[in-house]
Write a protein that holds these residues in place. Structure first.
Motif, mmCIF file in Angstrom:
data_model
loop_
_atom_site.group_PDB
_atom_site.id
_atom_site.type_symbol
_atom_site.label_atom_id
_atom_site.label_comp_id
_atom_site.label_asym_id
_atom_site.label_seq_id
_atom_site.Cartn_x
_atom_site.Cartn_y
_atom_site.Cartn_z
ATOM 1 N N THR A 1 0.830 -1.218 0.000
ATOM 2 C CA THR A 1 0.000 0.000 0.000
ATOM 3 C C THR A 1 0.863 1.265 0.000
ATOM 4 N N VAL A 2 2.070 1.173 0.564
ATOM 5 C CA VAL A 2 2.953 2.348 0.537
ATOM 6 C C VAL A 2 4.367 1.907 0.165
ATOM 7 N N TYR A 3 4.907 2.580 -0.842
ATOM 8 C CA TYR A 3 6.297 2.325 -1.253
ATOM 9 C C TYR A 3 7.189 3.353 -0.572
ATOM 10 N N PRO A 4 8.302 2.936 0.015
ATOM 11 C CA PRO A 4 9.141 3.918 0.706
ATOM 12 C C PRO A 4 9.889 4.804 -0.289
ATOM 13 N N ASP A 5 10.179 6.022 0.135
ATOM 14 C CA ASP A 5 10.992 6.919 -0.696
ATOM 15 C C ASP A 5 12.454 6.547 -0.465
ATOM 16 N N ARG A 6 12.916 5.549 -1.213
ATOM 17 C CA ARG A 6 14.282 5.056 -1.053
ATOM 18 C C ARG A 6 14.907 4.865 -2.433
ATOM 19 N N ILE A 7 16.244 5.000 -2.499
ATOM 20 C CA ILE A 7 16.901 4.746 -3.783
ATOM 21 C C ILE A 7 17.588 3.368 -3.734
ATOM 22 N N THR A 8 16.737 2.372 -3.457
ATOM 23 C CA THR A 8 17.195 0.979 -3.409
ATOM 24 C C THR A 8 17.051 0.339 -4.780
ATOM 25 N N GLU A 9 17.637 -0.852 -4.872
ATOM 26 C CA GLU A 9 17.496 -1.659 -6.088
ATOM 27 C C GLU A 9 16.009 -1.885 -6.422
ATOM 28 N N TYR A 10 15.183 -2.160 -5.359
ATOM 29 C CA TYR A 10 13.766 -2.475 -5.626
ATOM 30 C C TYR A 10 13.031 -1.293 -6.222
ATOM 31 N N GLU A 11 13.453 -0.088 -5.844
ATOM 32 C CA GLU A 11 12.739 1.090 -6.325
ATOM 33 C C GLU A 11 13.315 1.627 -7.630
ATOM 34 N N ILE A 12 14.617 1.417 -7.853
ATOM 35 C CA ILE A 12 15.235 1.947 -9.081
ATOM 36 C C ILE A 12 15.002 0.994 -10.257
ATOM 37 N N SER A 13 15.144 -0.309 -10.015
ATOM 38 C CA SER A 13 15.152 -1.232 -11.164
ATOM 39 C C SER A 13 13.858 -1.235 -11.996
ATOM 40 N N PRO A 14 12.655 -1.001 -11.413
ATOM 41 C CA PRO A 14 11.484 -0.986 -12.299
ATOM 42 C C PRO A 14 11.538 0.106 -13.372
ATOM 43 N N TRP A 15 12.342 1.153 -13.127
ATOM 44 C CA TRP A 15 12.411 2.261 -14.100
ATOM 45 C C TRP A 15 13.582 2.115 -15.061
ATOM 46 N N LEU A 16 14.431 1.119 -14.814
ATOM 47 C CA LEU A 16 15.667 1.005 -15.626
ATOM 48 C C LEU A 16 15.402 0.325 -16.956
ATOM 49 N N ASN A 17 15.983 0.867 -18.037
ATOM 50 C CA ASN A 17 15.956 0.107 -19.287
ATOM 51 C C ASN A 17 17.365 -0.061 -19.842
ATOM 52 N N THR A 18 18.326 -0.137 -18.958
ATOM 53 C CA THR A 18 19.716 -0.302 -19.364
ATOM 54 C C THR A 18 20.057 -1.788 -19.498
ATOM 55 N N VAL A 19 21.199 -2.026 -20.147
ATOM 56 C CA VAL A 19 21.699 -3.403 -20.233
ATOM 57 C C VAL A 19 22.698 -3.644 -19.099
ATOM 58 N N GLU A 20 23.586 -2.676 -18.877
ATOM 59 C CA GLU A 20 24.636 -2.868 -17.877
ATOM 60 C C GLU A 20 24.539 -1.919 -16.684
ATOM 61 N N LEU A 21 24.333 -0.646 -16.965
ATOM 62 C CA LEU A 21 24.393 0.332 -15.874
ATOM 63 C C LEU A 21 23.271 0.106 -14.855
ATOM 64 N N GLY A 22 23.671 -0.091 -13.609
ATOM 65 C CA GLY A 22 22.686 -0.245 -12.544
ATOM 66 C C GLY A 22 22.094 -1.629 -12.428
ATOM 67 N N ARG A 23 22.571 -2.558 -13.240
ATOM 68 C CA ARG A 23 22.010 -3.909 -13.158
ATOM 69 C C ARG A 23 22.505 -4.630 -11.911
ATOM 70 N N ASN A 24 23.676 -4.203 -11.400
ATOM 71 C CA ASN A 24 24.089 -4.649 -10.070
ATOM 72 C C ASN A 24 24.046 -3.391 -9.204
ATOM 73 N N LEU A 25 23.108 -3.363 -8.265
ATOM 74 C CA LEU A 25 22.927 -2.139 -7.496
ATOM 75 C C LEU A 25 23.105 -2.426 -6.005
ATOM 76 N N VAL A 26 23.975 -1.664 -5.384
ATOM 77 C CA VAL A 26 24.262 -1.851 -3.959
ATOM 78 C C VAL A 26 23.754 -0.619 -3.226
ATOM 79 N N HIS A 27 22.858 -0.817 -2.275
ATOM 80 C CA HIS A 27 22.295 0.327 -1.545
ATOM 81 C C HIS A 27 22.661 0.244 -0.064
ATOM 82 N N ARG A 28 23.014 1.374 0.504
ATOM 83 C CA ARG A 28 23.210 1.464 1.951
ATOM 84 C C ARG A 28 22.402 2.651 2.438
ATOM 85 N N HIS A 29 21.862 2.551 3.632
ATOM 86 C CA HIS A 29 21.182 3.737 4.136
ATOM 87 C C HIS A 29 22.210 4.841 4.369
#
Ligand code: BTX
Length: 321
Positions: free
Chosen positions: A58-86
Motif C-alpha cells: 500500500t505504501v512504497y518507501p521513498d528510497r533509492i534501493t534496487e527495488y525502487e530503481i530497477s522498475p524504471w531502468l531500461n539499461t543493459v549494464e548500468l545499474g544492473r548490479n545495485l548496492v544500496h546502503r542507508h
C-alpha cells in the motif's frame, strides 16, 4: 529475491497476490516468502496481508534501493548490479572498494546519506539525508586514461538531459557541475585507478539535490535543489534510473569512438560560454573568456591578447582575477 517479490506485488497493483502465486513464480517456500515480506516491511514498505487473499503493497518507501530503481531502468549494464546502503561515509569510497574486489562493470552504489561526502580537491559534499540522489557508478572503459575526463562530461550530459525532461532549464558548468539559475543542483566527482596506458576502473560519483528545501548556511548561496526550482516531491529512484538510462547510450557511443552525442549536449547547455573566467596553470593565475568545447571535450579559453588555450580538466571560476 526481495526485488522479485516487490516486482510481483507492484505488478499486482491494488489487487492482492497470493503467497502461493509468489512461491510458484519464484520457486521458493512459503516460509521464504514470509521472511522476505517481513524484511521489506523493515525496509519501509507497508504491506497488507490477508489470510487466503495474499499480499499487496500500500505504501512504497521513498528510497533509492534496487527495488525502487530497477522498475524504471531500461539499461543493459548500468545499474544492473545495485548496492544500496542507508548511510555510508561516501558512495565513491564504497564503490572503489567494490571495484577493487572485481564487481561487475556498471555496478551502481546508492545511499540515502553520506557522512563524509566528497567533492573535488579534498572539498566536502554536503549530503542531504533522504533528499538527494547520491550514487557512484563503476566503469571499466577500454580507452586511454587521457580520455577519462570525458566520463565526467557524459555524466553531466546525462543528468542535464534528465533534468530537462522534467521541465527545468539546467546548464552545465564545465567540467563537472550542473546548475539551475546559476546555482549548483548537482556535482560530479570522477575518480580513476589506472596505469600509464590502462584504466583499471573509474568511479563516477553523482550528487543531485532533489527534495531539499533548505541548505546549511555555508552553501545556501551556491546550492539549489529541484524542489527549490519548483519540482516538489520528485521520485528520486525514478530520477536516478532516468540518469542511468540516458547515460548508457552516451557511454556506449563514446566507447565506439563517437563523443558527439554527449559533447553536443555539453555545448548546447554550456554555462561558461562567452563569460570571463579565471583558472590556474602550473600555479600561475590566468584570466580569459570561455569559448566553445572542442571535439575532445576541452574548454577553449581566449586570452586578452587573442591567443587561445584548451583546458582538458580542472577548476574554472567565473570572473577575472
Ligand atoms: P566540487 O569540489 O566541485 O564542489 C564542492 C563544493 O560545492 C563545496 O566546496 C561547496 O561549496 C559546494 N557544495 C557542497 N555540497 C553541496 C551540495 N549538496 N549542493 C551544492 N553545492 C554543494 C563536486 O565537487 C563533486 C561532488 C560529488 C558528490 C558525489 S555524491 C556521490 C559521490 N560520493 C561522494 O563522496 N561524492 C560523490
Amino acid at each position: 529475491m526481495k526485488t522479485d517479490i516487490v516486482a510481483i506485488l507492484r505488478k499486482g497493483g491494488d489487487n492482492f497476490v497470493s503467497g502461493q502465486t509468489i512461491c510458484d513464480q519464484l520457486q521458493v517456500s512459503r516460509t521464504a516468502v514470509w521472511k522476505h515480506i517481513n524484511q521489506l516491511k523493515d525496509d519501509g514498505y507497508i504491506i497488507e496481508s490477508i489470510p487466503k487473499k495474499g499480499y499487496r503493497i500500500t505504501v512504497y518507501p521513498d528510497r533509492i534501493t534496487e527495488y525502487e530503481i530497477s522498475p524504471w531502468l531500461n539499461t543493459v549494464e548500468l545499474g544492473r548490479n545495485l548496492v544500496h546502503r542507508h548511510t555510508v561515509d561516501s558512495t565513491n569510497i564504497l564503490a572503489k572498494g567494490l571495484a577493487r574486489e572485481g564487481c561487475p562493470d556498471g555496478t551502481v552504489v546508492t545511499a540515502e546519506h553520506q557522512t563524509s561526502g566528497r567533492g573535488r580537491s579534498g572539498r566536502r559534499w554536503t549530503s542531504i539525508q533522504e533528499g538527494a540522489v547520491q550514487m557512484s557508478i563503476v566503469l571499466r572503459p577500454h580507452v586511454s586514461p587521457a580520455k577519462a575526463p570525458s566520463i565526467t562530461q557524459i555524466g553531466a550530459a546525462s543528468i542535464a538531459l534528465a533534468l530537462e525532461s522534467l521541465g527545468v532549464s539546467p546548464r552545465i558548468k564545465w567540467p563537472n557541475d550542473v546548475l539551475i539559475s546559476g546555482k549548483k543542483v548537482c556535482g560530479i566527482l570522477t575518480e580513476m585507478s589506472c596505469e600509464l596506458d590502462h584504466i583499471h576502473f573509474i568511479v563516477m560519483g553523482i550528487g543531485i539535490n532533489v527534495n531539499v528545501r533548505s541548505f546549511p548556511e555555508e552553501i545556501s548561496s551556491v546550492a539549489t535543489s529541484l524542489a527549490l526550482e519548483g519540482q516538489d516531491n520528485l521520485n528520486r529512484a525514478r530520477l536516478a534510473a532516468d540518469v542511468l538510462n540516458r547515460m548508457e547510450p552516451l557511454y556506449r557511443s563514446f566507447l565506439q569512438g563517437d563523443s558527439e552525442p554527449f559533447l553536443s549536449v555539453c555545448r548546447r547547455l554550456s554555462w561558461l560560454r562567452d563569460k570571463s573566467i579565471s583558472f590556474s596553470r602550473n600555479g600561475e593565475p590566468l584570466s580569459g573568456v570561455a569559448g566553445d568545447i572542442d571535439d575532445q571535450g576541452r574548454l577553449e579559453v581566449i586570452f586578452p591578447d587573442g591567443t587561445r588555450d584548451y583546458l582538458l580538466s580542472g577548476e574554472v571560476h567565473i570572473g577575472s582575477i
